[in-house]
Design a protein around this motif. Structure first.
Motif, PDB file in Angstrom:
ATOM      1  N   ASP A 179       0.873  -1.175   0.000  1.00 16.43           N
ATOM      2  CA  ASP A 179       0.000   0.000   0.000  1.00 16.43           C
ATOM      3  C   ASP A 179       0.906   1.220   0.000  1.00 16.43           C
ATOM      4  OD1 ASP A 179      -1.969   1.871   0.223  1.00 16.43           O
ATOM      5  OD2 ASP A 179      -2.455   1.450   2.322  1.00 16.43           O
ATOM      6  N   TRP A 180       0.928   1.929  -1.132  1.00 18.91           N
ATOM      7  CA  TRP A 180       1.865   3.052  -1.290  1.00 18.91           C
ATOM      8  C   TRP A 180       1.167   4.205  -1.987  1.00 18.91           C
ATOM      9  CZ3 TRP A 180       5.765   4.149  -5.590  1.00 18.91           C
ATOM     10  CH2 TRP A 180       6.636   5.182  -5.215  1.00 18.91           C
ATOM     11  N   ASN A 181       1.198   5.384  -1.341  1.00 24.43           N
ATOM     12  CA  ASN A 181       0.563   6.575  -1.910  1.00 24.43           C
ATOM     13  C   ASN A 181       1.584   7.615  -2.354  1.00 24.43           C
ATOM     14  OD1 ASN A 181       1.543   7.535   0.473  1.00 24.43           O
ATOM     15  ND2 ASN A 181      -0.425   8.168   1.332  1.00 24.43           N
ATOM     16  N   ILE A 182       2.817   7.211  -2.602  1.00 23.15           N
ATOM     17  CA  ILE A 182       3.932   8.043  -3.072  1.00 23.15           C
ATOM     18  C   ILE A 182       4.516   8.899  -1.947  1.00 23.15           C
ATOM     19  CG2 ILE A 182       4.690   9.827  -4.700  1.00 23.15           C
ATOM     20  CD1 ILE A 182       2.634   8.883  -6.652  1.00 23.15           C
ATOM     21  N   LEU A 183       3.644   9.523  -1.129  1.00 24.50           N
ATOM     22  CA  LEU A 183       4.108  10.450  -0.099  1.00 24.50           C
ATOM     23  C   LEU A 183       4.647   9.729   1.136  1.00 24.50           C
ATOM     24  CD1 LEU A 183       1.205  13.062  -0.306  1.00 24.50           C
ATOM     25  CD2 LEU A 183       3.435  13.130  -1.440  1.00 24.50           C
ATOM     26  N   LEU A 200     -15.349   3.404 -19.295  1.00 25.75           N
ATOM     27  CA  LEU A 200     -14.293   3.206 -18.303  1.00 25.75           C
ATOM     28  C   LEU A 200     -13.497   1.963 -18.690  1.00 25.75           C
ATOM     29  CD1 LEU A 200     -13.010   4.137 -15.617  1.00 25.75           C
ATOM     30  CD2 LEU A 200     -14.570   2.559 -14.458  1.00 25.75           C
ATOM     31  N   PHE A 201     -12.503   2.141 -19.539  1.00 24.44           N
ATOM     32  CA  PHE A 201     -11.647   1.036 -19.936  1.00 24.44           C
ATOM     33  C   PHE A 201     -10.745   0.632 -18.772  1.00 24.44           C
ATOM     34  CE2 PHE A 201     -12.964   2.773 -23.958  1.00 24.44           C
ATOM     35  CZ  PHE A 201     -13.085   1.659 -24.780  1.00 24.44           C
ATOM     36  N   TYR A 202     -10.263  -0.597 -18.830  1.00 25.94           N
ATOM     37  CA  TYR A 202      -9.484  -1.152 -17.733  1.00 25.94           C
ATOM     38  C   TYR A 202      -8.213  -0.342 -17.484  1.00 25.94           C
ATOM     39  CZ  TYR A 202      -7.423  -4.731 -14.720  1.00 25.94           C
ATOM     40  OH  TYR A 202      -6.876  -5.395 -13.648  1.00 25.94           O
ATOM     41  N   VAL A 203      -7.485  -0.003 -18.547  1.00 24.15           N
ATOM     42  CA  VAL A 203      -6.238   0.747 -18.386  1.00 24.15           C
ATOM     43  C   VAL A 203      -6.520   2.166 -17.891  1.00 24.15           C
ATOM     44  CG1 VAL A 203      -4.194   1.623 -19.576  1.00 24.15           C
ATOM     45  CG2 VAL A 203      -5.050  -0.657 -20.095  1.00 24.15           C
ATOM     46  N   LEU A 204      -7.647   2.742 -18.277  1.00 24.83           N
ATOM     47  CA  LEU A 204      -8.019   4.059 -17.773  1.00 24.83           C
ATOM     48  C   LEU A 204      -8.289   3.992 -16.271  1.00 24.83           C
ATOM     49  CD1 LEU A 204      -8.755   7.022 -18.176  1.00 24.83           C
ATOM     50  CD2 LEU A 204     -11.074   6.292 -18.788  1.00 24.83           C
ATOM     51  N   ASN A 226      -6.350   5.104 -10.630  1.00 25.91           N
ATOM     52  CA  ASN A 226      -5.889   4.671  -9.314  1.00 25.91           C
ATOM     53  C   ASN A 226      -4.444   5.078  -9.064  1.00 25.91           C
ATOM     54  OD1 ASN A 226      -7.808   2.742  -7.647  1.00 25.91           O
ATOM     55  ND2 ASN A 226      -8.202   2.343  -9.807  1.00 25.91           N
ATOM     56  N   ALA A 227      -3.623   5.063 -10.103  1.00 24.77           N
ATOM     57  CA  ALA A 227      -2.205   5.364  -9.918  1.00 24.77           C
ATOM     58  C   ALA A 227      -1.947   6.862  -9.798  1.00 24.77           C
ATOM     59  CB  ALA A 227      -1.400   4.778 -11.068  1.00 24.77           C
ATOM     60  N   PHE A 228      -2.512   7.668 -10.696  1.00 27.55           N
ATOM     61  CA  PHE A 228      -2.104   9.067 -10.817  1.00 27.55           C
ATOM     62  C   PHE A 228      -3.179  10.071 -10.400  1.00 27.55           C
ATOM     63  CE2 PHE A 228       0.424   6.643 -13.911  1.00 27.55           C
ATOM     64  CZ  PHE A 228       1.697   6.931 -13.423  1.00 27.55           C
ATOM     65  N   GLN A 229      -4.358   9.602 -10.060  1.00 27.68           N
ATOM     66  CA  GLN A 229      -5.377  10.491  -9.507  1.00 27.68           C
ATOM     67  C   GLN A 229      -5.649  10.175  -8.036  1.00 27.68           C
ATOM     68  OE1 GLN A 229      -8.914  10.501 -11.961  1.00 27.68           O
ATOM     69  NE2 GLN A 229      -7.822  11.175 -13.789  1.00 27.68           N
ATOM     70  N   PHE A 230      -5.753   8.886  -7.713  1.00 30.32           N
ATOM     71  CA  PHE A 230      -6.007   8.476  -6.334  1.00 30.32           C
ATOM     72  C   PHE A 230      -4.717   8.113  -5.596  1.00 30.32           C
ATOM     73  CE2 PHE A 230      -9.879   6.533  -8.592  1.00 30.32           C
ATOM     74  CZ  PHE A 230     -10.485   7.771  -8.690  1.00 30.32           C
ATOM     75  N   LYS A 280      -2.960   5.405  -5.568  1.00 28.69           N
ATOM     76  CA  LYS A 280      -2.946   4.053  -5.011  1.00 28.69           C
ATOM     77  C   LYS A 280      -2.036   3.200  -5.891  1.00 28.69           C
ATOM     78  CE  LYS A 280      -7.692   4.433  -3.260  1.00 28.69           C
ATOM     79  NZ  LYS A 280      -9.066   3.860  -3.314  1.00 28.69           N
ATOM     80  N   MET A 281      -0.743   3.403  -5.707  1.00 29.71           N
ATOM     81  CA  MET A 281       0.224   2.753  -6.585  1.00 29.71           C
ATOM     82  C   MET A 281       0.220   1.234  -6.431  1.00 29.71           C
ATOM     83  SD  MET A 281       1.664   4.859  -8.570  1.00 29.71           S
ATOM     84  CE  MET A 281       1.837   6.619  -8.802  1.00 29.71           C
ATOM     85  N   GLY A 282       0.069   0.755  -5.220  1.00 27.00           N
ATOM     86  CA  GLY A 282       0.033  -0.690  -5.010  1.00 27.00           C
ATOM     87  C   GLY A 282      -1.161  -1.333  -5.686  1.00 27.00           C
ATOM     88  N   TYR A 283      -2.336  -0.719  -5.527  1.00 26.49           N
ATOM     89  CA  TYR A 283      -3.550  -1.250  -6.141  1.00 26.49           C
ATOM     90  C   TYR A 283      -3.464  -1.166  -7.657  1.00 26.49           C
ATOM     91  CZ  TYR A 283      -8.551  -2.112  -6.754  1.00 26.49           C
ATOM     92  OH  TYR A 283      -9.767  -2.655  -7.118  1.00 26.49           O
ATOM     93  N   ALA A 284      -2.906  -0.078  -8.187  1.00 30.71           N
ATOM     94  CA  ALA A 284      -2.738   0.058  -9.633  1.00 30.71           C
ATOM     95  C   ALA A 284      -1.780  -0.995 -10.175  1.00 30.71           C
ATOM     96  CB  ALA A 284      -2.234   1.458  -9.971  1.00 30.71           C
ATOM     97  N   SER A 285      -0.721  -1.309  -9.424  1.00 27.15           N
ATOM     98  CA  SER A 285       0.207  -2.349  -9.861  1.00 27.15           C
ATOM     99  C   SER A 285      -0.480  -3.709  -9.895  1.00 27.15           C
ATOM    100  CB  SER A 285       1.417  -2.397  -8.925  1.00 27.15           C
ATOM    101  OG  SER A 285       2.134  -1.175  -8.959  1.00 27.15           O
ATOM    102  N   ALA A 286      -1.324  -3.984  -8.905  1.00 31.75           N
ATOM    103  CA  ALA A 286      -2.073  -5.241  -8.911  1.00 31.75           C
ATOM    104  C   ALA A 286      -3.001  -5.307 -10.123  1.00 31.75           C
ATOM    105  CB  ALA A 286      -2.877  -5.376  -7.620  1.00 31.75           C
ATOM    106  N   LEU A 287      -3.646  -4.199 -10.457  1.00 27.91           N
ATOM    107  CA  LEU A 287      -4.491  -4.157 -11.647  1.00 27.91           C
ATOM    108  C   LEU A 287      -3.680  -4.437 -12.903  1.00 27.91           C
ATOM    109  CD1 LEU A 287      -6.659  -0.998 -10.837  1.00 27.91           C
ATOM    110  CD2 LEU A 287      -7.496  -3.340 -10.982  1.00 27.91           C
ATOM    111  N   GLY A 288      -2.483  -3.867 -12.966  1.00 31.77           N
ATOM    112  CA  GLY A 288      -1.635  -4.082 -14.131  1.00 31.77           C
ATOM    113  C   GLY A 288      -1.235  -5.542 -14.309  1.00 31.77           C
ATOM    114  N   TRP A 289      -0.914  -6.226 -13.209  1.00 33.61           N
ATOM    115  CA  TRP A 289      -0.516  -7.623 -13.327  1.00 33.61           C
ATOM    116  C   TRP A 289      -1.699  -8.525 -13.642  1.00 33.61           C
ATOM    117  CZ3 TRP A 289       4.009  -9.888 -14.005  1.00 33.61           C
ATOM    118  CH2 TRP A 289       5.141  -9.108 -13.792  1.00 33.61           C
TER     119      TRP A 289
END
Length: 323
Positions: A41-45, A243-247, A252-256, A258-267
Motif C-alpha cells: 500500500d503506497w501513496n507516493i508520499l 471506463l476502460f481497464y487501463v483508464l 488509481n495510480a495518478f489520480q487516487f 494508489k500505486m500498489g492497487y494500480a500495480s495489482a491491476l496491471g498484473w
C-alpha cells in the motif's frame, strides 16, 4: 572457444549493449518493481507498507473492475473483428495493378501514424452533438443524430467506430501478405476452372492466415490497452460507459495515488492477455497454414511411401527376385 570467436562475440555484445541497458532500465526493472508494489500500500508520499494479497482481494470485489473489464471486452470483441475485416478488404482493393495505386496506399496508411491525442481531438469535433461533422451530415438526410459522446448508449460505440481510423497499419501488413501469394497457384486454379471467389477462399485465405494470426495477436494486445481515446474524449463517462481497464488503472495510480492497487491491476491485465495469447497459439494449428511446415511434413511421408514400394527401409536392403 577460439580467440577470434571470443572477439567476435564481445564485439556483438558491445553493439547491442545500448539496447540491453534500455531493456534492463525501462522494461525489466519497472516490471519487477511493479510486481513488488502489487503487494504493498503506497501513496507516493509515505513509505510503502506490505499488505500481502489484500490488493488482489480488493480488486476481486471492486465493481469498477467488473465494469471496466466489461467495457474492454465489448471493445475488443467489436473492434478487432471489424478492424480485421476492413483492413483485409482495403488490402484487396489496394492490391490491384492500377495507375496511381501508391498514392492511395499512402493515403490510407497515413492516419495510423497520427498522434493518438490529435486523433481524439479530431473525433471529438466529428462526434459533437450540436455542430459536429457527423450529425451535420445526418441532418442533410433529415436524421437527428444523438449526443454521441455524452450519451451512455452511444459513447462506447463512438470509440469503436473511431478505432477503425487506424486500420491502415494492419492494411499494409495484409497487403504484403497478399503480394506474397504465388501468382502461379491462381493461374493453375484458373486453368482448372476455379472462379475468383473459389480462388480467394481456397488459395488466398489459407496463405494469408499467418498474417491474420500476427495481426490478430497485435490487435488483441493493443485493444486491451486502450487508454488515450477514453481519457481525452470521455474521461471514462458517462456513467462508466467508457471506463476502460487501463483508464481505471491510470486513475488509481495518478489520480487516487494508489500505486500498489494500480500495480495489482496491471498484473491482472498481464495475466488476462497472456492467457488469451496462449489460447490463440494453442488453437492456431487448426487454422493457420504455414506452407514451409506443410512441405516439410509431407517429405517423410513421400520417403516412406517410396521405401514401401521398393520393400526397403532403414537398415534393410530392397527385396528383389533373384531367380
Amino acid at each position: 572457444m577460439s580467440a577470434m570467436t571470443r572477439k567476435r562475440n564481445i564485439t556483438g555484445y558491445l553493439f547491442i549493449l545500448p539496447w540491453l541497458i534500455g531493456l534492463a532500465c525501462f522494461t525489466l526493472f519497472p516490471l519487477g518493481y511493479s510486481f513488488g508494489l502489487a503487494f504493498t500500500d503506497w501513496n507516493i508520499l509515505e513509505p510503502a507498507k506490505f499488505v500481502g494479497l489484500r490488493n488482489f482481494d480488493k480488486l476481486a470485489h471492486d465493481p469498477n473492475v467488473r465494469d471496466s473489464l466489461k467495457v474492454t471486452a465489448i471493445y475488443v470483441l467489436s473492434s478487432v473483428p471489424l478492424g480485421t475485416a476492413l483492413s483485409i478488404l482495403l488490402a484487396l482493393l489496394l492490391n490491384q495493378n492500377v495507375k496511381g495505386m501508391r498514392f492511395f496506399r499512402t493515403l490510407f496508411y497515413l492516419p495510423s501514424v497520427v498522434s493518438g491525442v490529435a486523433v481524439s481531438m479530431l473525433w471529438i469535433w466529428i462526434f459533437e452533438g450540436n455542430y459536429g461533422l457527423l450529425n451535420t451530415v445526418l441532418s442533410w438526410f433529415g436524421v437527428k443524430g444523438p449526443q454521441w459522446l455524452t450519451d451512455s448508449k452511444t459513447a462506447l460505440l463512438s470509440i469503436i467506430i473511431m478505432s477503425l481510423w487506424g486500420v491502415g497499419g494492419s492494411m499494409v501488413i495484409y497487403l504484403a501478405g497478399l503480394q506474397g501469394v504465388p501468382r502461379s497457384l491462381h493461374e493453375a486454379a484458373e486453368l482448372d476452372g476455379a472462379g475468383p471467389l473459389r480462388r480467394f477462399w481456397h488459395i488466398t485465405v489459407p496463405l494469408l492466415t499467418p498474417t491474420v494470426f500476427f495481426n490478430l495477436i497485435m490487435g488483441l494486445i493493443g485493444s486491451f490497452q486502450v487508454f488515450t481515446q477514453a481519457l481525452v474524449m470521455t474521461g471514462g463517462g458517462p456513467g462508466n460507459a467508457t471506463l476502460f481497464y487501463v483508464l481505471y488503472l491510470y486513475q488509481n495510480a495518478f489520480q487516487f495515488f494508489k500505486m500498489g492497487y494500480a500495480s495489482a491491476l496491471g498484473w491482472v491485465l498481464f495475466v488476462i492477455i497472456l492467457v488469451l495469447i496462449l489460447v490463440l497459439f494453442q488453437t492456431s494449428g487448426r487454422w493457420v497454414y504455414y506452407e514451409g511446415e506443410a512441405l516439410a511434413a509431407s517429405r517423410p511421408k513421400r520417403r516412406r511411401s517410396r521405401l514401401a514400394r521398393t520393400g526397403g527401409g532403414e537398415g534393410h536392403a530392397p527385396q528383389t527376385d533373384i531367380r
